[in-house]
Design a protein around this motif. Sequence first.
Motif, PDB file in Angstrom:
ATOM      1  N   HIS A 156       0.827  -1.219   0.000  1.00  0.00           N
ATOM      2  CA  HIS A 156       0.000   0.000   0.000  1.00  0.00           C
ATOM      3  C   HIS A 156       0.858   1.265   0.000  1.00  0.00           C
ATOM      4  N   GLN A 157       2.143   1.116   0.253  1.00  0.00           N
ATOM      5  CA  GLN A 157       3.014   2.302   0.246  1.00  0.00           C
ATOM      6  C   GLN A 157       3.510   2.660  -1.159  1.00  0.00           C
ATOM      7  N   PHE A 158       3.087   1.844  -2.145  1.00  0.00           N
ATOM      8  CA  PHE A 158       3.488   2.098  -3.537  1.00  0.00           C
ATOM      9  C   PHE A 158       2.303   2.634  -4.329  1.00  0.00           C
ATOM     10  N   SER A 159       2.570   3.475  -5.322  1.00  0.00           N
ATOM     11  CA  SER A 159       1.505   3.920  -6.226  1.00  0.00           C
ATOM     12  C   SER A 159       1.135   2.753  -7.136  1.00  0.00           C
ATOM     13  N   GLY A 160       0.025   2.882  -7.863  1.00  0.00           N
ATOM     14  CA  GLY A 160      -0.424   1.796  -8.752  1.00  0.00           C
ATOM     15  C   GLY A 160       0.654   1.367  -9.733  1.00  0.00           C
ATOM     16  N   GLY A 161       1.297   2.340 -10.352  1.00  0.00           N
ATOM     17  CA  GLY A 161       2.328   2.042 -11.353  1.00  0.00           C
ATOM     18  C   GLY A 161       3.538   1.363 -10.718  1.00  0.00           C
ATOM     19  N   MET A 162       3.955   1.880  -9.546  1.00  0.00           N
ATOM     20  CA  MET A 162       5.100   1.286  -8.842  1.00  0.00           C
ATOM     21  C   MET A 162       4.764  -0.133  -8.383  1.00  0.00           C
ATOM     22  N   ARG A 163       3.510  -0.313  -7.983  1.00  0.00           N
ATOM     23  CA  ARG A 163       3.069  -1.639  -7.539  1.00  0.00           C
ATOM     24  C   ARG A 163       3.141  -2.640  -8.687  1.00  0.00           C
ATOM     25  N   GLN A 164       2.743  -2.177  -9.892  1.00  0.00           N
ATOM     26  CA  GLN A 164       2.808  -3.107 -11.023  1.00  0.00           C
ATOM     27  C   GLN A 164       4.272  -3.422 -11.360  1.00  0.00           C
ATOM     28  N   ARG A 165       5.172  -2.456 -11.106  1.00  0.00           N
ATOM     29  CA  ARG A 165       6.604  -2.752 -11.290  1.00  0.00           C
ATOM     30  C   ARG A 165       7.037  -3.835 -10.309  1.00  0.00           C
ATOM     31  N   VAL A 166       6.526  -3.756  -9.076  1.00  0.00           N
ATOM     32  CA  VAL A 166       6.863  -4.781  -8.080  1.00  0.00           C
ATOM     33  C   VAL A 166       6.344  -6.149  -8.551  1.00  0.00           C
ATOM     34  N   VAL A 167       5.135  -6.157  -9.110  1.00  0.00           N
ATOM     35  CA  VAL A 167       4.561  -7.409  -9.590  1.00  0.00           C
ATOM     36  C   VAL A 167       5.425  -7.991 -10.715  1.00  0.00           C
ATOM     37  N   ILE A 168       5.914  -7.115 -11.586  1.00  0.00           N
ATOM     38  CA  ILE A 168       6.795  -7.589 -12.664  1.00  0.00           C
ATOM     39  C   ILE A 168       8.069  -8.177 -12.049  1.00  0.00           C
ATOM     40  N   ALA A 169       8.614  -7.500 -11.050  1.00  0.00           N
ATOM     41  CA  ALA A 169       9.805  -8.026 -10.364  1.00  0.00           C
ATOM     42  C   ALA A 169       9.504  -9.392  -9.751  1.00  0.00           C
TER      43      ALA A 169
END
Length: 333
Positions: A156-169
């Motif tokens: 929840h500390q990430f924005s939507g776009g950053m969160r999707q980057r985490v998902v890609i990682a």
Amino acid sequence: MTASAPLLQVRHLRVEFPTRRGTLLALDDVSFDIAPGEVLGVVGESGAGKSLTGAAIIGLLEPPGRIAGGEILLEGRRIDNLPADQMRRVRGRQIGAIFQDPLTSLNPLYTVGRQLVETITTHLGLSAKQARARAIELLAATGIPAPEARVDQYPHQFSGGMRQRVVIALALAADPKLIVADEPTTALDVSIQAQIIALLKRVCREQGAAVMLVTHDMGVIAETCDRVAVMYAGRVAEIGPVQEVIHRPGHPYTSGLMGSIPAMDEDRERLVQIDGAMPRLTSIPTGCAFHPRCPRAFDRCHEQRPELMKAPATQAACWLHAANVAVVQGGVA
Ligand SMILES: Nc1ncnc2c1ncn2[C@@H]1O[C@H](COP(=O)(O)OP(=O)(O)OP(=O)(O)O)[C@@H](O)[C@H]1O
Ligand code: SF4
Ligand SMILES: [Mg+2]
């Protein structure tokens, strides 16, 4: 395995939903391959069967949906009939998944680092310390600023776009051979969609992972994919190299879809939009499922279902190419 052997083979895949009123056939004889490192786009109207195809590959079809026929092979080994625990291992280690909503893939209760480390230690057998270093590297590779600090934060500390980057990682954490990405940017702000797609393509190329990319966006397909499969009413209507499918489609439905891409160059002829809607699963027309909407339909189209066959530049399931006779087995060029 030779260099040209497919990484993924989907063969005559059939997916059904038993209902009280009878069985709905949601995927009917879907066949295609993905080569190692290749990006295959999958397009088609809502309800065409794109997500079900992805879900069948990663072993996450929701009951009562079930694979009722055909085979899915990864590196020549069948994965459609594996017991759940073995499939879970394949899914973590060999196939990564990215969904529309990043929150589907992330546990809100754990830091992103913990989730990455867990995947890395489970599948790659690294120590906790090595896994943390790799987690930070992955966050950096996916463009997350200050990854050493971000690794200890919660989703929840990430924005939507950053969160999707985490998902890609996370999808890439175990160094998979294949990523199945189902509309990975649809839930994101339009301004960052292109960045995320470019990122996905870059990191997959760097890691040598193939991608099955489901999207509604023909612009994304044109820029990102090597080949594209066009689905219609639970079947593959056309498949081929992306530029050929866009510029020399062999299926009238594809021609119609291409009418919905913004022209990429000034001279491009505008194609006519196709009226009507895709049929419901309960009322798939006989013969070619597209015939009620097809401006080129003729008698045979009403009666006989076309398989993929050789079209001038692609393979298309359309009787207009019947003169080319050789029906292509399993959609392989
Ligand atoms: N649980 C279910 N029960 C019955 N039918 C289902 C179920 N899930 C999906 N379907 C049907 O299967 C068909 C294919 O669905 P799928 O989700 O693969 O479409 P899609 O191409 O991904 O569409 P979209 O672009 O809207 O995501 C649709 O007709 C859908 O209604
Ligand atoms: S088979 Fe017939 S109805 Fe179907 S797309 Fe081709 S021409 Fe149109
Ligand atoms: Mg879908």
